[in-house]
Design an enzyme around this catalytic site. Structure first.
Site, short mmCIF file in Angstrom:
data_model
loop_
_atom_site.label_atom_id
_atom_site.label_comp_id
_atom_site.label_asym_id
_atom_site.label_seq_id
_atom_site.Cartn_x
_atom_site.Cartn_y
_atom_site.Cartn_z
N ASP A 143 0.66 -1.19 0.26
CA ASP A 143 -0.04 -0.04 0.04
C ASP A 143 0.83 1.24 -0.02
O ASP A 143 0.50 2.22 -0.63
CB ASP A 143 -0.93 -0.03 1.20
CG ASP A 143 -1.72 -1.25 1.17
OD1 ASP A 143 -2.27 -1.59 0.07
OD2 ASP A 143 -2.09 -1.66 2.29
N HIS A 148 -5.23 -3.57 5.49
CA HIS A 148 -4.81 -3.84 4.38
C HIS A 148 -6.03 -4.31 3.08
O HIS A 148 -5.62 -5.39 2.67
CB HIS A 148 -3.59 -4.90 4.19
CG HIS A 148 -2.87 -5.41 3.00
ND1 HIS A 148 -2.22 -4.55 2.19
CD2 HIS A 148 -2.86 -6.53 2.28
CE1 HIS A 148 -1.83 -5.00 1.23
NE2 HIS A 148 -2.11 -6.41 1.50
#
Length: 358
Positions: A195, A222
């Site tokens: 990310d 996530h």
């Protein structure tokens, strides 16, 4: 008495074989050429790393990149299928790490014994139309099994969990370790580095900068809305229009889906995930070495919010997570995003906990 030429040949073959596979991977105990414990000449001092799921779409490029890391002295590659081929292939690379392969459940414990860092990319990948939660029933069981072996064989190792859904698999590992009496919250880390890597790349595109010069904190979790890029804290300092903030936030949150759809059924984000996982593993190894100021984002046991797990900036050191940083000042957009993230995270965490406790 000098050994015969035949004995010398057998010894040389055994030493070569020991680089490729653990004892008895291809040979039974009656084989005429026995395996020897082997360490390559010139292999630099470093850390022992195990990759669990090394023959998969993420595992193979991850293993290759770890073989290139000068901090790795011994690299153990484990999977339930195809490990001998991957091990043989990667072992031909002329870098210092000695590679050994381990095949099947019966060799899992040997793969883990004595390692300093365990990286877990094992599990099934996402396919078009699948969410990370769709992966839960399969990957949850895999992570539980691997975590039980870790608790038994290398309870002091740092563990990097990649297997999705990370928001649930990290709590699963924690519960397994708690049952075994080995849980150390400083040593269990969910890998959310992809990310951050995506955020750095996408922000750099908007700003016209080199991604290597950009640092975007990404907090929360996530998956989807739990991925919260803090664009107000980007380095170097910059400002975005509301339209840019919306665009960047949604693209970062849906980066995985973007790749799954682009591959059209042929896989998920394997290459960029391997790159991000190795970047994070390298940070963990530099922390273990004693380097100062190694700071990355990770999904860890945390008191930053009221949730038991949360991703934020952490400082890595010899014991794993040495410090967890607060979120810092958030703007109104980020505060709203945080509330959405926490609501989703709470149920994902509980799902993982319940899976082990049921």
């Amino acid at each position: 008495m000098q050994p015969s030429s035949g004995e010398n040949v057998n010894q040389r073959i055994a030493r070569i074989s020991a680089h490729l596979d653990p004892p008895n991977l291809h040979m039974d105990n009656t084989a005429s050429v026995s395996r020897l414990n082997c360490r390559a000449k010139g292999a630099a001092a470093g850390f022992r790393v195990a990759v669990l799921g090394a023959a998969g779409g993420i595992g193979q490029p991850l293993a290759m990149l770890m073989k290139m890391n000068p901090l790795v002295s011994v690299l153990h590659l484990y999977d339930v299928v195809n490990t001998p081929g991957v091990t043989s292939d990667i072992s031909h690379m002329d870098t210092g790490a000695v590679v050994r392969g381990f095949l099947g459940q019966q060799q899992l414990e040997e793969a883990l014994t004595g390692v300093d860092l365990v990286i877990i990319p094992a599990g099934v990948p996402r396919k078009p139309g699948m969410t990370r939660d769709d992966l839960f029933n399969i990957n949850a069981g895999i992570v539980r099994t691997l975590s039980e072996a870790i608790a038994k064989c290398c309870p002091n190792a740092i563990v990097n969990v990649i297997s999705n859904p990370v928001n649930s698999t990290v709590p699963i590992a924690a519960e397994v370790f708690k049952k075994a009496g080995t849980f150390d919250p400083k040593k269990l880390l969910g890998v959310t580095m992809l990310d951050v890597v995506r955020a750095n790349t996408f922000v750099a595109e908007v700003l016209g900068l080199d991604p290597r010069d950009v640092n975007v904190p990404v907090v929360g979790g996530h998956a989807g809305v739990t991925i919260l890029p803090l664009l107000s804290q980007v380095k170097p300092p910059c400002s975005f229009t509301p339209k840019e903030v919306d665009y960047l936030t949604h693209r970062i949150q849906n980066g995985g889906t973007e790749v799954v759809e682009a591959k059209a059924g042929a896989g998920s984000a394997t290459l960029s995930m391997a790159y991000a996982a190795v970047k994070f593993a390298d940070a963990c190894l530099r922390g273990l070495r004693g380097d100062a100021s190694v700071v990355e984002c990770a999904f860890v046991a945390s008191q930053v919010t009221e949730l038991p797990f949360f991703a934020s900036k952490v400082r890595l050191g010899r014991i794993g997570v040495e410090e967890i940083y607060p979120l810092g000042p958030l703007n109104e957009y980020e505060r709203a995003g945080l509330e959405k993230a926490k609501k989703e995270l709470e149920s994902s965490i509980q799902k993982g906990v319940s899976f082990v406790r049921k």
